[in-house]
Design a protein around this motif. Structure first.
Motif, PDB file in Angstrom:
ATOM      1  N   THR A   2       0.831  -1.204   0.000  1.00  0.00           N
ATOM      2  CA  THR A   2       0.000   0.000   0.000  1.00  0.00           C
ATOM      3  C   THR A   2       0.867   1.258   0.000  1.00  0.00           C
ATOM      4  N   SER A   3       1.897   1.268   0.835  1.00  0.00           N
ATOM      5  CA  SER A   3       2.791   2.428   0.907  1.00  0.00           C
ATOM      6  C   SER A   3       3.561   2.616  -0.396  1.00  0.00           C
ATOM      7  N   VAL A   4       4.007   1.515  -0.996  1.00  0.00           N
ATOM      8  CA  VAL A   4       4.745   1.593  -2.258  1.00  0.00           C
ATOM      9  C   VAL A   4       3.856   2.166  -3.362  1.00  0.00           C
ATOM     10  N   VAL A   5       2.600   1.746  -3.398  1.00  0.00           N
ATOM     11  CA  VAL A   5       1.667   2.278  -4.392  1.00  0.00           C
ATOM     12  C   VAL A   5       1.481   3.781  -4.203  1.00  0.00           C
ATOM     13  N   ALA A   6       1.353   4.214  -2.959  1.00  0.00           N
ATOM     14  CA  ALA A   6       1.210   5.644  -2.686  1.00  0.00           C
ATOM     15  C   ALA A   6       2.425   6.414  -3.178  1.00  0.00           C
ATOM     16  N   VAL A   7       3.609   5.859  -2.962  1.00  0.00           N
ATOM     17  CA  VAL A   7       4.837   6.507  -3.445  1.00  0.00           C
ATOM     18  C   VAL A   7       4.828   6.558  -4.971  1.00  0.00           C
ATOM     19  N   GLY A   8       4.378   5.485  -5.606  1.00  0.00           N
ATOM     20  CA  GLY A   8       4.317   5.472  -7.063  1.00  0.00           C
ATOM     21  C   GLY A   8       3.453   6.588  -7.612  1.00  0.00           C
ATOM     22  N   PHE A   9       2.272   6.784  -7.033  1.00  0.00           N
ATOM     23  CA  PHE A   9       1.398   7.862  -7.498  1.00  0.00           C
ATOM     24  C   PHE A   9       1.977   9.236  -7.146  1.00  0.00           C
ATOM     25  N   ALA A  10       2.663   9.324  -6.016  1.00  0.00           N
ATOM     26  CA  ALA A  10       3.311  10.585  -5.667  1.00  0.00           C
ATOM     27  C   ALA A  10       4.388  10.943  -6.693  1.00  0.00           C
ATOM     28  N   PHE A  11       5.135   9.947  -7.173  1.00  0.00           N
ATOM     29  CA  PHE A  11       6.147  10.199  -8.193  1.00  0.00           C
ATOM     30  C   PHE A  11       5.505  10.580  -9.538  1.00  0.00           C
ATOM     31  N   ILE A  12       4.364   9.976  -9.861  1.00  0.00           N
ATOM     32  CA  ILE A  12       3.653  10.372 -11.078  1.00  0.00           C
ATOM     33  C   ILE A  12       3.253  11.842 -10.997  1.00  0.00           C
ATOM     34  N   ALA A  13       2.728  12.243  -9.840  1.00  0.00           N
ATOM     35  CA  ALA A  13       2.354  13.642  -9.650  1.00  0.00           C
ATOM     36  C   ALA A  13       3.581  14.546  -9.709  1.00  0.00           C
ATOM     37  N   LEU A  14       4.670  14.097  -9.120  1.00  0.00           N
ATOM     38  CA  LEU A  14       5.903  14.880  -9.122  1.00  0.00           C
ATOM     39  C   LEU A  14       6.393  15.139 -10.546  1.00  0.00           C
ATOM     40  N   ALA A  15       6.306  14.129 -11.386  1.00  0.00           N
ATOM     41  CA  ALA A  15       6.751  14.287 -12.771  1.00  0.00           C
ATOM     42  C   ALA A  15       5.892  15.294 -13.522  1.00  0.00           C
ATOM     43  N   ARG A  16       4.645  15.483 -13.105  1.00  0.00           N
ATOM     44  CA  ARG A  16       3.723  16.390 -13.803  1.00  0.00           C
ATOM     45  C   ARG A  16       3.768  17.808 -13.260  1.00  0.00           C
ATOM     46  N   ALA A  17       4.442  18.024 -12.149  1.00  0.00           N
ATOM     47  CA  ALA A  17       4.522  19.367 -11.562  1.00  0.00           C
ATOM     48  C   ALA A  17       5.364  20.265 -12.461  1.00  0.00           C
ATOM     49  N   SER A  18       4.759  21.340 -12.972  1.00  0.00           N
ATOM     50  CA  SER A  18       5.434  22.188 -13.959  1.00  0.00           C
ATOM     51  C   SER A  18       5.880  23.530 -13.408  1.00  0.00           C
ATOM     52  N   THR A  19       5.516  23.844 -12.172  1.00  0.00           N
ATOM     53  CA  THR A  19       5.949  25.089 -11.551  1.00  0.00           C
ATOM     54  C   THR A  19       6.421  24.807 -10.130  1.00  0.00           C
ATOM     55  N   PHE A  20       7.101  25.766  -9.555  1.00  0.00           N
ATOM     56  CA  PHE A  20       7.600  25.604  -8.195  1.00  0.00           C
ATOM     57  C   PHE A  20       6.440  25.462  -7.204  1.00  0.00           C
ATOM     58  N   TYR A  21       5.350  26.181  -7.461  1.00  0.00           N
ATOM     59  CA  TYR A  21       4.202  26.128  -6.561  1.00  0.00           C
ATOM     60  C   TYR A  21       3.537  24.755  -6.599  1.00  0.00           C
ATOM     61  N   LEU A  22       3.414  24.218  -7.797  1.00  0.00           N
ATOM     62  CA  LEU A  22       2.846  22.869  -7.916  1.00  0.00           C
ATOM     63  C   LEU A  22       3.770  21.829  -7.287  1.00  0.00           C
ATOM     64  N   LEU A  23       5.061  22.049  -7.413  1.00  0.00           N
ATOM     65  CA  LEU A  23       6.034  21.143  -6.815  1.00  0.00           C
ATOM     66  C   LEU A  23       5.880  21.123  -5.294  1.00  0.00           C
ATOM     67  N   THR A  24       5.674  22.285  -4.713  1.00  0.00           N
ATOM     68  CA  THR A  24       5.459  22.386  -3.270  1.00  0.00           C
ATOM     69  C   THR A  24       4.178  21.654  -2.865  1.00  0.00           C
ATOM     70  N   LEU A  25       3.130  21.833  -3.684  1.00  0.00           N
ATOM     71  CA  LEU A  25       1.863  21.162  -3.415  1.00  0.00           C
ATOM     72  C   LEU A  25       2.023  19.645  -3.465  1.00  0.00           C
ATOM     73  N   VAL A  26       2.690  19.146  -4.487  1.00  0.00           N
ATOM     74  CA  VAL A  26       2.891  17.709  -4.639  1.00  0.00           C
ATOM     75  C   VAL A  26       3.727  17.162  -3.492  1.00  0.00           C
ATOM     76  N   ALA A  27       4.767  17.893  -3.102  1.00  0.00           N
ATOM     77  CA  ALA A  27       5.634  17.433  -2.018  1.00  0.00           C
ATOM     78  C   ALA A  27       4.854  17.295  -0.715  1.00  0.00           C
ATOM     79  N   ALA A  28       4.064  18.317  -0.395  1.00  0.00           N
ATOM     80  CA  ALA A  28       3.292  18.291   0.849  1.00  0.00           C
ATOM     81  C   ALA A  28       2.239  17.184   0.822  1.00  0.00           C
ATOM     82  N   PHE A  29       1.512  17.105  -0.289  1.00  0.00           N
ATOM     83  CA  PHE A  29       0.460  16.092  -0.375  1.00  0.00           C
ATOM     84  C   PHE A  29       1.057  14.687  -0.419  1.00  0.00           C
ATOM     85  N   GLY A  30       2.118  14.501  -1.194  1.00  0.00           N
ATOM     86  CA  GLY A  30       2.725  13.178  -1.322  1.00  0.00           C
ATOM     87  C   GLY A  30       3.212  12.632   0.011  1.00  0.00           C
ATOM     88  N   ASP A  31       3.923  13.462   0.777  1.00  0.00           N
ATOM     89  CA  ASP A  31       4.417  13.009   2.081  1.00  0.00           C
ATOM     90  C   ASP A  31       3.262  12.652   3.009  1.00  0.00           C
TER      91      ASP A  31
END
Length: 380
Positions: free
Chosen positions: A123-152
């Motif tokens: 379950t945790s590995v799957v969550a990390v996988g989707f977090a990395f998918i979101a990370l790859a799609r982050a196109s601005t610094f603000y989105l990157l911050t959002l993905v980092a906070a939500f992913g963790d």
């Protein structure tokens, strides 16, 4: 941006490592009745294969359930009428397990005696996988911050409060996947949309086999599709609804079969009287939700949905409307349910948040492509 993405990715892996370290010390015998009963369902599948869907207490001829209850100090372990999580069904004259079969089946995929730990690690590995998918799609610094906070946060939530019920682990995997697919529903060609609606329906149907209340995760989708058809009266909206509905029923089939075998009818419940009481507004239950992390996630979901609606773009409003309806239906059900647990509304929270995250990333990515991205630091 590449450096910051690498930094965020390392952060995800650190939280994952922390999860695995914590999970590795868990015991499958922690004195919780629900745990024993989910493991009993897994044991039935291990002994009888698919015939393990029949949870008649008479199949405890090897005394697995009795020994498990004795091990956790259950005083009436030898009294069939007092077995926890089991209900007497007059129509079939059987004492049967109240839960749908999905969680037990999932646990049975892992070796007996070591079923919970690998399930939660997965379950945790799957969550990390989707977090990395979101990370790859982050196109601005603000989105990157959002993905980092939500992913963790999402990775951490895979153990707490998810650990409160074994049914939550597979549910969380489905919520992440459905959220990802839902964000894609309104940004693809029509024929692909039919496929996506079917996949979403199938996955939500499958989730009901883990937890019966996951049935309400489909409510917003059903109401959205019904509304779309009534407004458009088109062949396309009808086929989208049919794709979702048929696939949902296919995914739900194991629970319907289990109900027919254990309760005498596909539409009969195996749950006891406490879980089928009429809805009521209980101040104690409402207060429990208000001070719990579930409500914080719900409030974030609601605020994020309102923000997405204000973007005033056709697809943004469609996603926001779908999420809003789903949130409202689930909120009404659980806030009027006379029982509170620390995980009841986590599924709708996570389904909504994953959907909103990927929808936001897709929409902002489009704006970047159109030359209308958010302002970024000069060195980004």
């Amino acid at each position: 941006m590449r450096f910051f993405k690498i930094f965020c990715g390392v952060g995800f892996l650190v939280v994952l490592a922390s999860n695995i370290w914590t999970i590795s010390s868990w015991s499958e015998s922690r004195g919780v009745y629900d745990d024993v009963c989910y493991l009993r369902q897994a044991h039935l599948f291990e002994r009888f294969g698919l015939h393990g869907i029949d949870t008649n207490i008479t199949f405890d001829d090897d005394h697995y359930l009795k020994n498990s209850l004795k091990a956790i100090g259950f005083a009436e372990w030898n009294d069939v009428k007092r077995m926890p999580c089991h209900t007497f069904i007059p129509a079939t004259d059987k004492h049967v397990l109240q839960y749908p079969p999905g969680t037990g089946f999932t646990l049975a995929l892992f070796p007996s005696g070591l079923q919970v730990i690998p399930l939660y690690v997965l379950t945790s590995v799957v969550a990390v996988g989707f977090a990395f998918i979101a990370l790859a799609r982050a196109s601005t610094f603000y989105l990157l911050t959002l993905v980092a906070a939500f992913g963790d946060a999402a990775i951490y939530l895979m153990i707490n409060p998810t650990k409160a019920s074994y049914s939550m682990a597979p549910t969380m995997i489905v919520c992440a996947l459905v959220g990802f697919l839902t964000a894609k529903l309104f940004n693809c060609q029509s024929w692909r949309r039919f496929v996506l609606w079917a996949l979403v329906g199938l996955l939500i149907g499958l989730s009901v086999n883990f937890r019966l209340p996951n049935l309400f995760l489909a409510a917003g989708y059903c109401l959205y599709l019904a509304g779309a058809f009534l407004l458009a009266r088109s062949r396309e909206t009808f086929l989208q609804g049919a794709s979702f509905g048929i696939a949902f029923l296919i995914g739900l089939a194991p629970t319907l079969i289990a109900n027919a075998i254990n309760a005498g009818s596909p539409l009969s419940t195996t749950y006891g009287s406490v879980d089928v009481t009429p809805p009521e507004l209980n101040p104690a239950v409402l207060l429990s939700y208000l001070v719990d992390v579930q409500f914080t996630l719900l409030a974030i979901s609601a605020a994020w949905t309102a923000w997405l609606w204000r973007l005033d773009r056709g697809r943004a409003r469609q996603v926001a409307l779908l999420v809003a309806v789903n949130l409202a239906v689930n909120l009404i059900f659980f806030m009027t349910h006379p029982i509170f647990t620390p995980y009841y509304i986590i599924p709708i929270d996570m389904l909504s948040l994953w959907t909103l995250l990927f929808a936001t990333l897709d929409l902002r990515g489009e704006r970047v492509a159109e030359g209308a991205a958010f302002p970024q630091p000069a060195n980004a």
